[in-house]
Write a protein that holds these residues in place. Structure first.
Motif, PDB file in Angstrom:
ATOM      1  N   GLY A 183     -10.702   1.862  -1.873  1.00 28.83           N
ATOM      2  CA  GLY A 183      -9.602   1.155  -1.213  1.00 28.83           C
ATOM      3  C   GLY A 183      -8.438   0.886  -2.145  1.00 28.83           C
ATOM      4  O   GLY A 183      -7.390   0.434  -1.716  1.00 28.83           O
ATOM      5  N   ARG A 184      -8.635   1.157  -3.435  1.00 31.59           N
ATOM      6  CA  ARG A 184      -7.515   0.991  -4.364  1.00 31.59           C
ATOM      7  C   ARG A 184      -6.651   2.244  -4.363  1.00 31.59           C
ATOM      8  O   ARG A 184      -7.098   3.314  -3.961  1.00 31.59           O
ATOM      9  CB  ARG A 184      -8.032   0.799  -5.794  1.00 31.59           C
ATOM     10  CG  ARG A 184      -8.710  -0.512  -6.039  1.00 31.59           C
ATOM     11  CD  ARG A 184      -9.423  -0.456  -7.388  1.00 31.59           C
ATOM     12  NE  ARG A 184      -9.896  -1.792  -7.739  1.00 31.59           N
ATOM     13  CZ  ARG A 184      -9.201  -2.629  -8.492  1.00 31.59           C
ATOM     14  NH1 ARG A 184      -8.034  -2.278  -8.992  1.00 31.59           N
ATOM     15  NH2 ARG A 184      -9.664  -3.827  -8.754  1.00 31.59           N
ATOM     16  N   ALA A 229      -4.578  -4.924   7.438  1.00 30.29           N
ATOM     17  CA  ALA A 229      -5.747  -5.159   6.579  1.00 30.29           C
ATOM     18  C   ALA A 229      -6.724  -3.992   6.688  1.00 30.29           C
ATOM     19  O   ALA A 229      -7.250  -3.501   5.681  1.00 30.29           O
ATOM     20  CB  ALA A 229      -6.426  -6.471   6.969  1.00 30.29           C
ATOM     21  N   GLY A 287      -6.597   4.191   2.139  1.00 27.28           N
ATOM     22  CA  GLY A 287      -6.723   4.205   0.686  1.00 27.28           C
ATOM     23  C   GLY A 287      -7.984   4.934   0.256  1.00 27.28           C
ATOM     24  O   GLY A 287      -7.978   5.776  -0.647  1.00 27.28           O
ATOM     25  N   GLN A 288      -9.101   4.627   0.936  1.00 28.73           N
ATOM     26  CA  GLN A 288     -10.372   5.260   0.611  1.00 28.73           C
ATOM     27  C   GLN A 288     -10.297   6.751   0.940  1.00 28.73           C
ATOM     28  O   GLN A 288     -10.752   7.604   0.157  1.00 28.73           O
ATOM     29  CB  GLN A 288     -11.498   4.573   1.402  1.00 28.73           C
ATOM     30  CG  GLN A 288     -12.877   5.157   1.193  1.00 28.73           C
ATOM     31  CD  GLN A 288     -13.311   5.072  -0.263  1.00 28.73           C
ATOM     32  OE1 GLN A 288     -12.795   4.288  -1.064  1.00 28.73           O
ATOM     33  NE2 GLN A 288     -14.275   5.911  -0.643  1.00 28.73           N
ATOM     34  N   PHE A 345       0.831  -1.203   0.000  1.00 28.91           N
ATOM     35  CA  PHE A 345       0.000   0.000   0.000  1.00 28.91           C
ATOM     36  C   PHE A 345       0.871   1.260   0.000  1.00 28.91           C
ATOM     37  O   PHE A 345       0.673   2.181  -0.797  1.00 28.91           O
ATOM     38  CB  PHE A 345      -0.923  -0.007   1.223  1.00 28.91           C
ATOM     39  CG  PHE A 345      -1.733   1.239   1.368  1.00 28.91           C
ATOM     40  CD1 PHE A 345      -2.798   1.488   0.516  1.00 28.91           C
ATOM     41  CD2 PHE A 345      -1.420   2.175   2.344  1.00 28.91           C
ATOM     42  CE1 PHE A 345      -3.541   2.657   0.639  1.00 28.91           C
ATOM     43  CE2 PHE A 345      -2.149   3.334   2.475  1.00 28.91           C
ATOM     44  CZ  PHE A 345      -3.218   3.581   1.619  1.00 28.91           C
ATOM     45  N   THR A 384      -5.029  -0.141   5.604  1.00 28.17           N
ATOM     46  CA  THR A 384      -4.762   0.118   4.186  1.00 28.17           C
ATOM     47  C   THR A 384      -6.046   0.484   3.450  1.00 28.17           C
ATOM     48  O   THR A 384      -6.045   1.378   2.599  1.00 28.17           O
ATOM     49  CB  THR A 384      -4.120  -1.110   3.503  1.00 28.17           C
ATOM     50  OG1 THR A 384      -4.866  -2.269   3.847  1.00 28.17           O
ATOM     51  CG2 THR A 384      -2.674  -1.293   3.945  1.00 28.17           C
ATOM     52  N   ILE A 385      -7.144  -0.177   3.806  1.00 29.73           N
ATOM     53  CA  ILE A 385      -8.412   0.127   3.131  1.00 29.73           C
ATOM     54  C   ILE A 385      -8.907   1.521   3.525  1.00 29.73           C
ATOM     55  O   ILE A 385      -9.282   2.331   2.672  1.00 29.73           O
ATOM     56  CB  ILE A 385      -9.487  -0.925   3.480  1.00 29.73           C
ATOM     57  CG1 ILE A 385      -9.024  -2.301   2.969  1.00 29.73           C
ATOM     58  CG2 ILE A 385     -10.810  -0.561   2.856  1.00 29.73           C
ATOM     59  CD1 ILE A 385      -9.904  -3.437   3.407  1.00 29.73           C
ATOM     60  N   LYS A 397      -7.153  -4.005  -2.306  1.00 29.06           N
ATOM     61  CA  LYS A 397      -7.265  -4.433  -0.912  1.00 29.06           C
ATOM     62  C   LYS A 397      -7.017  -5.936  -0.770  1.00 29.06           C
ATOM     63  O   LYS A 397      -7.353  -6.727  -1.648  1.00 29.06           O
ATOM     64  CB  LYS A 397      -8.628  -4.050  -0.331  1.00 29.06           C
ATOM     65  CG  LYS A 397      -9.786  -4.853  -0.861  1.00 29.06           C
ATOM     66  CD  LYS A 397     -11.022  -4.598  -0.016  1.00 29.06           C
ATOM     67  CE  LYS A 397     -12.143  -5.514  -0.490  1.00 29.06           C
ATOM     68  NZ  LYS A 397     -13.211  -5.658   0.445  1.00 29.06           N
ATOM     69  N   ASP A 398      -6.380  -6.300   0.333  1.00 31.13           N
ATOM     70  CA  ASP A 398      -6.028  -7.690   0.653  1.00 31.13           C
ATOM     71  C   ASP A 398      -5.259  -8.385  -0.463  1.00 31.13           C
ATOM     72  O   ASP A 398      -5.442  -9.582  -0.714  1.00 31.13           O
ATOM     73  CB  ASP A 398      -7.295  -8.504   0.980  1.00 31.13           C
ATOM     74  CG  ASP A 398      -7.903  -8.061   2.296  1.00 31.13           C
ATOM     75  OD1 ASP A 398      -7.142  -7.532   3.143  1.00 31.13           O
ATOM     76  OD2 ASP A 398      -9.119  -8.228   2.473  1.00 31.13           O
TER      77      ASP A 398
END
Lengths: 323, 510
Positions: A118-119, A103, A110-111, A50, A106-107, A233-234
Motif C-alpha cells: 500500500g506504500r 481510503a 498502491g498494492q 497518493f 489508495t491502498i 496508507k491513511d
C-alpha cells in the motif's frame, strides 16, 4: 539558550505541521463559503497524497507529482459537486462516501501498482520538494535570537509551505475584493438572491469546489512529497477533520484560519516534543495522553471558547429553484 | 392610451395537472401603475415569474415595448429592463446595502470600480426618488421597510424601466406602506411602469391606475381603478359577494378569564419590549391589540403564552398564575384552557413537512382521543382531520397532503381548527389573517366571533387596523412597549393611527 533553541524548534515544527491543516482549512473555506459542506477534505487530501507520490515516483518529477495530485483531487471535488449540486444529494453522505473511496482505493491501487503493502516507492531527491535555503541563512545562523529565527523558522522550508501561507492573504483578497468572492459569499448565504440576480448558482458552486480541490491536492502533495518521502496508507490521519474544526474555530475567515491552524499545529508539535519528558507539577505522563492533548483541546476550544460561530446560512442545503 | 410597456398574449402554464395560468392576456401601459389582484393561488405570482424568467410559459407570447421577446432567465428579463421585488426579499442578510446592489451587476472582476460606481449611482437614485438608505448598512440590521427599499434600488440600479412588486406590503407597517406608495408614485412620475401584485384591495384603490383581477388561473376582468369599487373587485376575485365587515352582535362580557398585570419583557439584547402592561380579557369579548409591528406585541403574546421569559409582572389564567420564566409547560397551559395561534405559523404553528392530519393534532397528540394504548390511533386522527377539513373548509380536502403544499390561508385554517376545536376558555391569536386571502379572512373572522359568542375570552393581535376594528369589542393600542390607549370598536382610524404613531392620547382625543 537551550530553552530558546527548544522553543524555536517547536515553532519550526509547528509551521511544518500546520501547513497541511492550513491548506485543507482554506480548501474547506472555499466550499463552505459557497454553501457546500465538505466533510470529504480528508479523502481528497488522501487521494492527492497518493496520486502525487505515485506520479512523482513514476515520472521522476516533483512537479508532475504535484500536478497529478491537484488533478485527481479536483476530480474528486467535482464528484462531490455532481452529487450535491447537480443532483442535490446530501452533502455529508457524499463527503463521507468520498472519504471511504479514498481510503480504500489508495491502498488497493498502491498494492496493485507498487507491491509495497500500500506504500508508494520512497521518493528520491528531485522527486520531492526540497527545502529552500534563503540567502544568508547559514551566515547568520549563529547570531543570537535573529539567527535561529531566520535560519529555522523563515528559511529552510519547501515551496509548498510558502505557498500555503501566501494563500491566506490571497484567499482574503479573493473573498472580499473580487467579483467571484462576492458572489461566492452570497451563494453561501442566500442562493436565491444570486439566482434572481441572474447568476448561475450551480456554476458558481462548482468553481468554488474546484478551488477546494486544488488546495486539498496541494495539501496531499505536501504530506507525501514534503513531510514524508512517499505515500503511506491513511497518512492524512484525521487532518481533514481537524481542518474542519479549525474552520469553525476561525469562523470561516482566512486570517483566523491561519491562526487556528497554527494553534493546532503548535499543540501537535508540543505534544511530540513533550513526549516522555517529565512535566512540572505532574511528573511523567503517558505518551498517549500527550498525543490525545490536541484533540482534547480541540473539543474544549470548540465547545466553549469561540463564542458564536455563524456558518454560512445556506450551508448544506441544496438549492432548489421552486418557491 | 399610452404605448404598452408589457403585453402578455395567451399565456398558459401548467404544473403537472394544475393549470396555474390559462390563456392570460394582459396589457400594461407605459408610465402607469397596474394592479393585479386575486386570491392566494389565483396564479398572480406564476404569471409574474414567467415575465421575470423564473418559469417558462407552456405557450403564449410576451411583448416588451411592442417587440416580441423570449425570456428564459432572470438575466433576459433584467436586460429588457424588467425588475422584480419579490415577496420574500432576495437579499444577502449579512452583506451591506452596497454589496447587495452590485451583486450580479458588477462592472468587472474586481469590486473596487463597481463599488465606486454604485455609491454615486445610489446617491443619484436617492436624490431622484427619495430612496434614502445608508449604503454601508448591513441588511439584517435594517427594518423590513428599508430592506424593501434596497430591493427597489437593486432593480433601478440594473436599469429597470418596468418594476414588478409581489405583495410588497405584506411585511410592512402601515406607515412604511404609505412611504412605499409615495415612492411608487414618484417612480411613475419619472416614467417607470409598475406592476403591483396584491390581495389587499385598499392598496389597489389607493395607488393604481388600472387593475386586473385573476381567479383560478384566469384573468377575469380589467378595470380602470377610478371606475370600480372595492365591492366589485372583491366580488370578481372570489366570484361571489363578500362581507368586508363581519356582522356581529353586542358582546356580553362575563368574568375575567385572562388578566395581565404590570408585565415587563426584555429581549435578548436587554431592550425593554413590553413595558409595565396591564389589561384584562373577559369571557365573551374580543380584545384587539393594535400597533405598528415591532412595538412589543409579539413579545407580549409570547410572554402570555409562556414561550418567552418575562422580567416582572404576572399573568393570571382563570385566577391562577402562569409560569413566566419562559419555561412554562405548553401542554399544561393547554390543559388549563389556553389556546395559542402563533403569529408565525410556518415556524411555530406548524411542522410544514408533516401531513395535514399530523398537524391537526400537534400538541394535543397525547390526548386520549387520539391514542390507542401507547400508540397513535390513526383512524381516529384521520376522522378528526376530515371533520376539521369539512368544518373549516380547508382546501384541498386531503388530510394526507403535506402541509407545505397548502396555501397560506389554508395553513392558517389548519392551525385555527386545531386550536379552536379544543374548546379552550381563552384563545390568543397573533395576526389571524396575515397572508390570507379575502374569502378566508371572512371565514376566520366569523369563527373568532363565534368563539366570543360562546363566552370565550379572545385576544387578537394584528397589524391590520381594519381587522382590529372589525373584530374587537375593546381596542388596546401599543406603542414602544406600552399600552397607550384603550378605545371602543367605534374608534376612528385616524384616532387609532395617532395613538399607534405614539402621539399622546390626550392630543389624539382632541
Amino acid at each position: 539558550m537551550d530553552m530558546f533553541n527548544a522553543i524555536v524548534q517547536v515553532l519550526d515544527s509547528t509551521i511544518r505541521l500546520s501547513v497541511p491543516l492550513l491548506l485543507a482549512c482554506l480548501a474547506g473555506l472555499y466550499s463552505e463559503r459557497a454553501g457546500i459542506f465538505d466533510i470529504g477534505l480528508e479523502g481528497k487530501m488522501l487521494v492527492g497524497a497518493f496520486a502525487g507520490a505515485s506520479a512523482a515516483a513514476v515520472f521522476h518529477s516533483a512537479l508532475i507529482g504535484l500536478g497529478t495530485a491537484i488533478l485527481i483531487s479536483v476530480a474528486f471535488a467535482l464528484v462531490h459537486g455532481f452529487a450535491s449540486i447537480t443532483h442535490r444529494g446530501n452533502q455529508i453522505v457524499s463527503g463521507v462516501a468520498i472519504n471511504f473511496i479514498a481510503a480504500g482505493s489508495t491502498i488497493i491501487l498502491g498494492q496493485a501498482w507498487f507491491q509495497q503493502g500500500g506504500r508508494t516507492p520512497a521518493l528520491q531527491p528531485g522527486e520531492r520538494f526540497e527545502a529552500i535555503t534563503w540567502p544568508g541563512a547559514e551566515a547568520i545562523r549563529d547570531v543570537p535570537i535573529i539567527g535561529p529565527i531566520y535560519a529555522e523558522l523563515i528559511s529552510g522550508h519547501s515551496i509548498l509551505v510558502y505557498f500555503a501561507f501566501a494563500m491566506v492573504p490571497f484567499t482574503w483578497w479573493v473573498l472580499f475584493r473580487t467579483r467571484f468572492g462576492l458572489r461566492m459569499r452570497a451563494v453561501g448565504e442566500n442562493p436565491a438572491a444570486v439566482d434572481t440576480a441572474g447568476i448561475s448558482v450551480a456554476w458558481l458552486r462548482y468553481r468554488a469546489l474546484i478551488c477546494t480541490g486544488i488546495l486539498t491536492g496541494v495539501a496531499g502533495a505536501y504530506l507525501s512529497m514534503v513531510q514524508n518521502g512517499g505515500f503511506v496508507k491513511d497518512m492524512t490521519a484525521g487532518k481533514g477533520y481537524i481542518a474542519l474544526a479549525a474552520l469553525i474555530f476561525a469562523k470561516w475567515k482566512p486570517v483566523n484560519a491561519m491562526f487556528a491552524c497554527l494553534l493546532f499545529g503548535f499543540l501537535d508539535a508540543a505534544s511530540i516534543r513533550l513526549q516522555g519528558s517529565p512535566l512540572p507539577l505532574v511528573g511523567k505522563v503517558p505518551a498517549q495522553f500527550m498525543q490525545a492533548l490536541p484533540y482534547v483541546l480541540t473539543v474544549i476550544l470548540l465547545a466553549g471558547f469561540i463564542g458564536k460561530a455563524i456558518p454560512p446560512r445556506a450551508g448544506g442545503v441544496p438549492y432548489v429553484k421552486e418557491r | 392610451m399610452a404605448q404598452a410597456a408589457i403585453e402578455l398574449i395567451g399565456i398558459n402554464k401548467s404544473f403537472g395537472a394544475v393549470r396555474a395560468n390559462r390563456d392570460i392576456n394582459l396589457e400594461v401601459a407605459r408610465g402607469t401603475i397596474h394592479g393585479i389582484v386575486g386570491e392566494n393561488g389565483a396564479g398572480k405570482s406564476t404569471l409574474m415569474s414567467i415575465l421575470y424568467g423564473f418559469y417558462q410559459a407552456d405557450s403564449g407570447e410576451i411583448r416588451v415595448g411592442g417587440k416580441p421577446v423570449s425570456i428564459h432567465t432572470s438575466n433576459d428579463a433584467i436586460a429588457l429592463g424588467i425588475g422584480m421585488v419579490h415577496q420574500h426579499f432576495m437579499l444577502v442578510d449579512n452583506f451591506t446595502v452596497l454589496e447587495n446592489v452590485i451583486l450580479g451587476a458588477e462592472s468587472d472582476a474586481l469590486l473596487k470600480s463597481s463599488i465606486t460606481k454604485a455609491r454615486s449611482e445610489l446617491d443619484r437614485l436617492e436624490r431622484e426618488y427619495g430612496l434614502e438608505v445608508d449604503p454601508d448598512a448591513v441588511i439584517e440590521e435594517l427594518p423590513v421597510g428599508l430592506q424593501q427599499r434596497v430591493e427597489i434600488l437593486k432593480a433601478l440600479y440594473r436599469g429597470a424601466e418596468i418594476l414588478i412588486l409581489d405583495e410588497p406590503t405584506g411585511v410592512l407597517t402601515p406607515a412604511e406602506a404609505d412611504h412605499l406608495f409615495r415612492i411608487l408614485k414618484q417612480l411613475k412620475d419619472q416614467g417607470k411602469t409598475i406592476v403591483l401584485i396584491t390581495h389587499k384591495l385598499r392598496e389597489i384603490m389607493a395607488i393604481t391606475d388600472t387593475v386586473s383581477v385573476m381567479r383560478q388561473g384566469t384573468m377575469v376582468a380589467t378595470r380602470t381603478t377610478k371606475e370600480t369599487t372595492v365591492g366589485e373587485l372583491a366580488e370578481l376575485m372570489v366570484g361571489r359577494r363578500v362581507l368586508l365587515r363581519v356582522e356581529k352582535g353586542q358582546s356580553e362580557a362575563g368574568a375575567v378569564k385572562l388578566s395581565v398585570k404590570n408585565l415587563t419583557v426584555k429581549d435578548q439584547r436587554g431592550v425593554t419590549m413590553v413595558d409595565n402592561v396591564s389589561f384584562d380579557v373577559r369571557g365573551g369579548e374580543i380584545v384587539g391589540i393594535a400597533g405598528v409591528a415591532g412595538n412589543g406585541q409579539s413579545e407580549l403574546l409570547e410572554a402570555i403564552s409562556g414561550i418567552r421569559h418575562a422580567v416582572s409582572g404576572e399573568v393570571m389564567l382563570d385566577g391562577k398564575p402562569i409560569d413566566l420564566t419562559g419555561k412554562a409547560d405548553p401542554g399544561e397551559l393547554r390543559d388549563r384552557g389556553l389556546a395559542h395561534v402563533p403569529e408565525d405559523r410556518h415556524h411555530v404553528g406548524l411542522v410544514l413537512a408533516f401531513e395535514e392530519n399530523e398537524n391537526t393534532i400537534l400538541g394535543y397528540h397525547d390526548d386520549e382521543r387520539y391514542l390507542k394504548g401507547p400508540f397513535l390511533d390513526v383512524d381516529a386522527i384521520m376522522a378528526d382531520a376530515k371533520d376539521k377539513i369539512e368544518k373549516y373548509d380547508i382546501r384541498p380536502a386531503n388530510p394526507r397532503l403535506k402541509t407545505a403544499n397548502f396555501s397560506g390561508g389554508n395553513q392558517q385554517k389548519i392551525v385555527l381548527a386545531r386550536e379552536m376545536e379544543q374548546d379552550p376558555g381563552v384563545l390568543i391569536v397573533g395576526q389571524p389573517t396575515r397572508g390570507v386571502d379575502v374569502g378566508a379572512i371572512e371565514f376566520i373572522h366569523k369563527r373568532l366571533i363565534a368563539m366570543r359568542d360562546q363566552g370565550k375570552a379572545v385576544l387578537v393581535v394584528s397589524v391590520e387596523l381594519d381587522e382590529i376594528r372589525s373584530l374587537s369589542d375593546r381596542i388596546l393600542v401599543m406603542f414602544a412597549g406600552r399600552v397607550v390607549g384603550e378605545r371602543g370598536p367605534d374608534a376612528t382610524e385616524g384616532e387609532l393611527g395617532l395613538l399607534m404613531a405614539g402621539v399622546e392620547h390626550q392630543e389624539a382625543a382632541e
